[in-house]
Design a protein around this motif. Structure first.
Motif, short mmCIF file in Angstrom:
data_model
loop_
_atom_site.label_atom_id
_atom_site.label_comp_id
_atom_site.label_asym_id
_atom_site.label_seq_id
_atom_site.Cartn_x
_atom_site.Cartn_y
_atom_site.Cartn_z
N ARG A 212 0.90 -1.22 0.03
CA ARG A 212 -0.14 0.02 -0.09
C ARG A 212 0.87 1.25 -0.10
O ARG A 212 0.71 2.22 -0.73
CB ARG A 212 -1.01 0.07 1.06
N ALA A 215 2.39 1.81 -3.38
CA ALA A 215 1.54 2.48 -4.29
C ALA A 215 1.26 3.78 -4.21
O ALA A 215 1.26 4.71 -5.09
CB ALA A 215 -0.11 1.75 -3.87
N ASP A 219 2.19 6.63 -6.82
CA ASP A 219 1.14 7.65 -7.10
C ASP A 219 1.47 9.13 -6.97
O ASP A 219 1.25 9.99 -8.02
CB ASP A 219 -0.18 7.34 -6.31
#
Length: 308
Positions: A212, A215, A219
């Motif tokens: 997570r 990611a 991003d």
């Protein structure tokens, strides 16, 4: 080449000390307890590449104390850029060039408000280093690179002279013919490192291993690439995956200066980093929700750890 380093913290202290150790004529500009410690014993840089120490007499407390100088390396925090540009104007009027190694993509725009374009050399650096204690800079890992290039061709000889000095000092360095693009490329990586290590409060190794937070890392960099492209900078959309692969090569303990500042209760460069990405995205009419959230979460700490 007579070099002054304005801001002898992690970045300026490291590169200034390396150049001085190789015989370059370097004067550091520092302040406060850091200045006092350097005046007593010189600046010590601790590094896996070898420790170096500057001479105690090669530091001053202000730009006004500098003698004739060919090049000033600016390594102060971003909020000081405007004032520093004003202070450098008299030196520049006498022929001194200025190269900023600061974070962000707006630094040279600020310098141009007070200094001629001809006398500004674009630059970016890649390093993890911080002030460990007054008079001591710690270098994390072995990454230590400078890239620079003049915005006008008649400053090319100065860039070439700096390149020779860097290589003699064992600093990885290169001259770029498109330094604006290099600055944005560095900014993409910096946003990933600073946003995630500050928000998670852990080094990059922890972040890249958890799905997570990995990611999140991708991003915030992808949003920065989108802002660059919308601003007319020639970055490929796939550049974000190139940077993510680069992150996987870094020492697990590597972190960002903004993370160090957060941990130490210091002021943050947040408005020019994730906050800057969010602001630029809004002006361009594109979304940057991950950077906006980082900016919002860290907002209370922008001027230091809040009381209460």
């Amino acid at each position: 080449m007579r070099i002054a380093v304005l801001g002898a913290g992690g970045v300026g202290g490291y590169f200034g000390a390396r150049l001085a150790a190789a015989g370059a004529d370097v004067t550091l500009v520092a302040r406060g307890r850091h200045l006092e410690a350097i005046r007593r014993e010189g600046l010590l840089v601790r590094s896996a590449l070898g420790d170096v120490r500057t001479a105690p007499d090669r530091v001053v407390g202000s730009v006004d104390e500098l003698g004739p100088t060919d090049l000033v390396l600016v390594a102060v925090k971003l909020w000081d850029t405007e004032e520093v540009a004003k202070q450098l104007a008299p030196l520049v009027a006498r022929g001194t060039a200025v190269l900023s190694l600061q974070n962000g993509v707006q630094k040279d725009t600020v310098l141009r408000r007070h200094l001629p374009e001809r006398d500004i050399v674009g630059g970016a650096c890649f390093i993890a280093a911080h002030i460990e204690e007054p008079g001591v800079v710690a270098h994390t890992g072995t990454l230590q690179k400078m890239a620079f290039g003049p915005y006008q061709a008649d400053r090319r000889p100065l860039a070439e002279e700096l390149l020779v000095a860097c290589r003699a000092a064992g600093i990885e360095a290169e001259i770029s013919d498109d330094i604006a693009r290099v600055i944005w490329q560095k900014f993409v990586f910096l946003i990933g490192l600073s946003a995630t290590t500050a928000a998670v409060r852990r080094p990059i190794g922890v972040i890249r291993e958890d799905p997570r937070t990995r990611a999140l890392l991708r991003d915030v960099m992808a949003e920065t690439v989108a802002v660059a492209r919308a601003s007319g900078v020639a970055l490929d959309e796939a550049f974000v995956d190139d940077r993510l692969a680069f992150v996987d090569t870094l020492p697990a303990a590597m972190t960002a200066s903004m993370h160090h500042d957060l941990e130490n209760g210091n002021r943050l460069e947040l408005p020019w980093l994730s906050g800057g990405v969010a602001d630029m995205a809004a002006e361009l009419g594109i979304a940057a929700p991950r950077n906006q959230t980082i900016a919002d979460v860290l907002a209370p700490y922008t001027l230091g750890t809040p009381r209460g």
